[in-house]
Enzyme design. Sequence first.
Site, PDB file in Angstrom:
ATOM      1  N   HIS A   1       4.629  -1.682  -4.759  1.00  0.00           N
ATOM      2  CA  HIS A   1       4.212  -3.005  -4.268  1.00  0.00           C
ATOM      3  C   HIS A   1       4.040  -3.907  -5.499  1.00  0.00           C
ATOM      4  O   HIS A   1       3.695  -3.413  -6.582  1.00  0.00           O
ATOM      5  CB  HIS A   1       2.836  -2.987  -3.591  1.00  0.00           C
TER       6      HIS A   1
ATOM      7  N   GLU B   1       6.617   7.297   8.537  1.00  0.00           N
ATOM      8  CA  GLU B   1       5.655   8.083   7.736  1.00  0.00           C
ATOM      9  C   GLU B   1       5.027   9.180   8.591  1.00  0.00           C
ATOM     10  O   GLU B   1       4.598   8.932   9.724  1.00  0.00           O
ATOM     11  CB  GLU B   1       4.569   7.157   7.180  1.00  0.00           C
TER      12      GLU B   1
ATOM     13  N   ASP C   1       0.883  -3.240  -7.371  1.00  0.00           N
ATOM     14  CA  ASP C   1       0.777  -1.988  -8.143  1.00  0.00           C
ATOM     15  C   ASP C   1       1.204  -2.184  -9.583  1.00  0.00           C
ATOM     16  O   ASP C   1       0.741  -1.486 -10.478  1.00  0.00           O
ATOM     17  CB  ASP C   1       1.697  -0.899  -7.566  1.00  0.00           C
TER      18      ASP C   1
ATOM     19  N   ASP D   1      -5.666   8.288   8.030  1.00  0.00           N
ATOM     20  CA  ASP D   1      -4.394   8.402   7.320  1.00  0.00           C
ATOM     21  C   ASP D   1      -4.725   8.975   5.940  1.00  0.00           C
ATOM     22  O   ASP D   1      -4.899   8.247   4.974  1.00  0.00           O
ATOM     23  CB  ASP D   1      -3.782   7.007   7.212  1.00  0.00           C
TER      24      ASP D   1
HETATM   25  C1  XLS Z   1      -0.140   2.626   4.405  1.00  0.00           C
HETATM   26  C2  XLS Z   1       1.296   2.570   4.189  1.00  0.00           C
HETATM   27  C3  XLS Z   1       1.736   1.933   2.880  1.00  0.00           C
HETATM   28  C4  XLS Z   1       3.190   1.575   2.956  1.00  0.00           C
HETATM   29  C5  XLS Z   1       3.646   0.588   1.950  1.00  0.00           C
HETATM   30  O1  XLS Z   1      -0.640   3.325   5.280  1.00  0.00           O
HETATM   31  O2  XLS Z   1       1.809   3.860   4.299  1.00  0.00           O
HETATM   32  O3  XLS Z   1       1.461   2.782   1.813  1.00  0.00           O
HETATM   33  O4  XLS Z   1       3.979   2.716   2.845  1.00  0.00           O
HETATM   34  O5  XLS Z   1       2.966  -0.615   2.060  1.00  0.00           O
HETATM   35 NI    NI Z   2       3.729   4.473   3.857  1.00  0.00          NI
HETATM   36 NI    NI Z   3       0.402   5.298   5.249  1.00  0.00          NI
END
Ligand code: XLS
Ligand code: NI
Ligand code: NI
Length: 433
Positions: free
Chosen positions: A99, A266, A102, A305
């Site tokens: 990002h 994800e 980052d 998460d």
């Molecule tokens: C958060 C997301 C983030 C994205 C990118 O839960 O997984 O890390 O992958 O913004």
């Molecule tokens: Ni992610």
């Molecule tokens: Ni995530």
Amino acid sequence: MTVYFHDIPEIRFEGPETASEFAFRHYNPDQVFMGKPMEEHLRFAVAWWHSFAWPGGDPFGGQTFERPWFGDTMDLAKLKADAAFELFGILGQPFFCFHDADIRPEGASFAESTRNLEEMVDYIGTKMETSGTRLLWGTANLFTHRRFMAGAATNPDPDVFAYSAATVKTCMDATQKLGGQNYVLWGGREGYETLLNTDLKKERDHAGRFLQMVVEYKHKIGFEGTILVEPKPQEPSKHQYDYDVGTVFGFLKEFGLEGEVKMNIEQGHAILAGHSFEHELALAASLGIFGSIDMNRNDYQSGWDTDQFPNSVPEVALAYYEILKAGGFTTGGTNFDAKLRRQSLDPADLVAAHVGAMDVCARGLKAAAALLEDGSLEAARAERYAGWESSETRNVLFEGLQSCFDHVVANNTNPQPKSGRQERLENSLNRFV
Ligand code: XLS
Ligand code: NI
Ligand code: NI
């Protein structure tokens, strides 16, 4: 010459028998199967945010990690980039993801933040020339700063919409400049805390226009990568508009974007949405919108998460099975959107976490390939649907209710249930994992 990870060697494939902690047992990048080397099947990426920017906080406590690059100056951002490329050199993984927030310190103004980003992009670009590590995807952090607390594209304040769009422009430019293969949008704050203060229709419309603008800008600048949306049901928002693959597909259709945007799926988000990872992958593949994955693992008891590194070969194997069936990655890859536990303080922990995760994925991929090559699951699946193979049957049954009625009456059909053979199929699977 390593500085931060100074006592850790470059990781090499040594095979399953090695006693070394810093060696691959299963990930052998050059090993070819199903027509290409393992490295090209898996396309591993390190995530800049978890590995270099995350301070180790949780809701009850702050920073636990002490990294020499923590701080808000350009010099420290460069030190962080140096450490990142040291890790890339040690792991030899082909990609990274970032990002804007980052890699650059936040400036006092939008213009200063943009200047910082551009300077860091140049710095990273120079490092990429000698390292061989490429950019899988870039993205904008539209969720950490307090200006985004009520959303980015879906913020009630049009100034925040504009600020977010301007930020995405700079991040797409950065991604293109670094040769990124995808651009990701994850909308952590694109949702609501309470419907009492939310105009849901307006917010969804604004999110739709925002995504159209991203696609328009992609074509305007000739960005050749794929635009990816990363679904998540909630956290940090109570409800997020891009809940899961099915929801996002409906959204893409509504805004005419289904041919333009694919999914970054994800593991932990699938679990939060009440699905399995392989469900989300199979659904995206069936809709023609599978793009890339964020590989991690949730704690199944906590309901957060937790972004742990993957550690279960059977789970990962089922994911890669769906990916191989879908033809594998094109521009996508396996991004470790995973972070250490906050007690794992040492540089060695960060290296070992990736080494173990890469080995788990390699074992999962090999198991998935063997299962696919064995063919027994696919043969059983084909047999289960064999009745639909005849186009004559399909024509009669899909003509309408009357035609089905006539067919049943004329043939006096009396369908008999058949075994779904789940346990036998699970046994087949277990021969390979
Ligand atoms: C958060 C997301 C983030 C994205 C990118 O839960 O997984 O890390 O992958 O913004
Ligand atoms: Ni992610
Ligand atoms: Ni995530």
